[in-house]
Design a protein around this motif. Structure first.
Motif, short mmCIF file in Angstrom:
data_model
loop_
_atom_site.label_atom_id
_atom_site.label_comp_id
_atom_site.label_asym_id
_atom_site.label_seq_id
_atom_site.Cartn_x
_atom_site.Cartn_y
_atom_site.Cartn_z
N ARG A 1 -49.01 67.02 77.30
CA ARG A 1 -49.47 68.36 76.89
C ARG A 1 -49.60 69.28 78.10
NH1 ARG A 1 -55.60 68.75 75.73
NH2 ARG A 1 -55.49 68.59 78.01
N ASP A 2 -50.25 68.80 79.14
CA ASP A 2 -50.48 69.64 80.32
C ASP A 2 -49.17 70.01 81.02
OD1 ASP A 2 -53.14 69.49 79.65
OD2 ASP A 2 -53.66 68.08 81.26
N ARG A 3 -48.22 69.08 81.04
CA ARG A 3 -46.92 69.38 81.64
C ARG A 3 -46.19 70.47 80.84
NH1 ARG A 3 -44.18 69.88 86.23
NH2 ARG A 3 -41.97 69.88 85.73
N LEU A 4 -46.23 70.38 79.51
CA LEU A 4 -45.59 71.41 78.68
C LEU A 4 -46.27 72.76 78.85
CD1 LEU A 4 -44.84 69.50 75.35
CD2 LEU A 4 -43.25 70.08 77.19
N ARG A 5 -47.57 72.75 79.01
CA ARG A 5 -48.29 74.02 79.23
C ARG A 5 -47.90 74.64 80.57
NH1 ARG A 5 -54.49 72.49 77.40
NH2 ARG A 5 -54.19 72.73 75.14
N ALA A 6 -47.61 73.81 81.57
CA ALA A 6 -47.37 74.31 82.92
C ALA A 6 -45.91 74.65 83.21
CB ALA A 6 -47.84 73.26 83.94
N VAL B 1 -42.27 76.02 81.93
CA VAL B 1 -41.42 76.70 80.95
C VAL B 1 -40.16 75.88 80.69
CG1 VAL B 1 -40.04 78.76 80.51
CG2 VAL B 1 -42.32 78.98 81.52
N ALA B 2 -39.53 75.35 81.73
CA ALA B 2 -38.29 74.58 81.57
C ALA B 2 -38.52 73.34 80.70
CB ALA B 2 -37.74 74.18 82.94
N ASP B 3 -39.61 72.63 80.93
CA ASP B 3 -39.89 71.44 80.13
C ASP B 3 -40.23 71.81 78.69
OD1 ASP B 3 -39.36 69.70 82.21
OD2 ASP B 3 -41.45 69.61 82.85
N ARG B 4 -40.96 72.89 78.52
CA ARG B 4 -41.28 73.38 77.18
C ARG B 4 -39.99 73.73 76.42
NH1 ARG B 4 -45.14 76.39 78.77
NH2 ARG B 4 -44.01 78.34 78.93
N GLU B 5 -39.07 74.42 77.09
CA GLU B 5 -37.81 74.80 76.46
C GLU B 5 -36.96 73.57 76.12
OE1 GLU B 5 -36.18 77.59 79.28
OE2 GLU B 5 -37.34 79.27 78.41
N LEU B 6 -36.93 72.59 77.03
CA LEU B 6 -36.19 71.35 76.77
C LEU B 6 -36.76 70.64 75.54
CD1 LEU B 6 -34.26 68.99 77.45
CD2 LEU B 6 -36.05 68.13 79.00
N ILE C 1 -39.86 62.81 75.60
CA ILE C 1 -41.31 62.73 75.79
C ILE C 1 -41.63 61.85 77.01
CG2 ILE C 1 -43.42 61.76 74.79
CD1 ILE C 1 -42.41 62.83 72.05
N LEU C 2 -40.84 60.81 77.21
CA LEU C 2 -41.05 59.93 78.36
C LEU C 2 -40.52 60.55 79.65
CD1 LEU C 2 -40.17 56.49 76.76
CD2 LEU C 2 -42.45 57.37 77.32
N GLU C 3 -39.47 61.36 79.55
CA GLU C 3 -38.86 61.98 80.73
C GLU C 3 -39.72 63.09 81.31
OE1 GLU C 3 -35.25 65.12 81.58
OE2 GLU C 3 -35.01 63.73 79.91
N ILE C 4 -40.28 63.94 80.48
CA ILE C 4 -40.95 65.16 80.95
C ILE C 4 -42.13 64.88 81.89
CG2 ILE C 4 -42.37 67.10 80.14
CD1 ILE C 4 -40.19 67.55 77.98
N PRO C 5 -43.05 63.98 81.57
CA PRO C 5 -44.15 63.78 82.52
C PRO C 5 -43.68 63.32 83.90
CG PRO C 5 -44.73 62.87 80.40
CD PRO C 5 -43.26 63.24 80.33
N GLY C 6 -42.63 62.52 83.96
CA GLY C 6 -42.09 62.07 85.24
C GLY C 6 -41.53 63.21 86.07
N ARG C 7 -41.07 64.26 85.40
CA ARG C 7 -40.55 65.42 86.12
C ARG C 7 -41.68 66.13 86.85
NH1 ARG C 7 -36.26 68.01 81.92
NH2 ARG C 7 -36.39 69.71 83.43
N GLY C 8 -42.91 65.92 86.36
CA GLY C 8 -44.06 66.50 87.03
C GLY C 8 -44.70 65.55 88.03
N VAL D 1 -49.80 73.72 72.67
CA VAL D 1 -49.04 74.31 73.76
C VAL D 1 -48.64 75.74 73.40
CG1 VAL D 1 -46.99 74.11 75.23
CG2 VAL D 1 -48.16 72.03 74.39
N PRO D 2 -49.29 76.74 74.00
CA PRO D 2 -48.94 78.13 73.68
C PRO D 2 -47.45 78.40 73.85
CG PRO D 2 -50.95 78.06 74.97
CD PRO D 2 -50.38 76.66 74.97
N GLY D 3 -46.88 79.06 72.84
CA GLY D 3 -45.48 79.44 72.88
C GLY D 3 -44.50 78.41 72.35
N LEU D 4 -44.96 77.22 72.00
CA LEU D 4 -44.08 76.15 71.57
C LEU D 4 -44.02 76.08 70.04
CD1 LEU D 4 -42.32 73.71 72.39
CD2 LEU D 4 -44.41 72.34 72.41
N ALA D 5 -42.80 76.09 69.49
CA ALA D 5 -42.64 75.89 68.05
C ALA D 5 -43.11 74.49 67.69
CB ALA D 5 -41.18 76.09 67.65
N ALA D 6 -43.64 74.34 66.48
CA ALA D 6 -44.23 73.05 66.09
C ALA D 6 -44.25 72.89 64.59
CB ALA D 6 -45.67 72.97 66.61
#
Length: 183
Positions: free
Chosen positions: A133-138, A140-145, A172-179, A60-65
């Motif tokens: 992965r695709d949700r985090l790429r798309a 910014v708010a989910d990536r920041e969370l 991890i379970l919450e974010i895909p549902g937000r999309g 995920v571009p821009g995400l610390a890991a």
């Protein structure tokens, strides 16, 4: 059910490894490291490799890991180790997790480690990895969370990295549902 040492011991080949999580800022070299490993997997496994994808935070571009490249590989039957494992071991992969329908292997020197997750290509876990992965790429708010969650959890000492992964599970379970994704 919460994860415990007994459950982990049943699937970890080398036992629990205590430690602290170290996050690195996004490195544009991570996709190149993935591409090299993916090409190697295609060469080694040929048509036994049904799917290969870069997953995890390094995808995920821009995400610390944690600077470990995570790859998911679609293998017809991950439990049939003789069908693929000797070839992976020959190029430096080592089994770390053995559970029904899933193997996790580690390769690479300490400066360029790789986790290889082998599942059947149609396994729901493969779909979860890709949707997340695709949700985090798309988003910014989910990536920041997700990054904020990881940074908070990285402050702790862990009996094993799997407890860190389990602590991230609610987000991890919450974010895909937000999309809008549902199983």
């Amino acid at each position: 059910m919460p994860l415990d040492d007994e459950q982990l011991a049943a699937k970890l080949v080398r036992g629990l490894v205590p430690g602290k999580i170290t996050l690195a800022e996004y490195d544009p070299a991570w996709p190149e490291r993935y591409e090299r490993r993916a090409a190697e997997l295609r060469d080694v496994l040929g048509d036994r490799l049904r799917l290969v994808e870069h997953i995890g935070s390094t995808s995920v571009p821009g995400l610390a890991a944690k600077p470990i490249i995570d790859i998911v590989a679609g293998i017809d039957d991950p439990d049939d180790e003789q069908a693929y494992l000797p070839d992976l071991e020959a190029v430096g992969y080592d089994v770390r997790v053995r559970e029904p329908g899933h193997r996790c292997l580690r390769a690479g020197d300490p400066d360029e480690p790789v986790n290889l997750h082998c599942y059947a290509p149609q396994d729901v876990e493969v779909r979860r990895y890709l949707v997340f992965r695709d949700r985090l790429r798309a988003s910014v708010a989910d990536r920041e969370l997700y990054e904020a969650t990881k940074r908070e959890l990285a402050q702790r000492e862990w009996r094993d990295v799997n407890y860190y992964a389990e602590a991230k599970r609610p987000v991890i379970l919450e974010i895909p549902g937000r999309g809008g994704w549902q199983e």
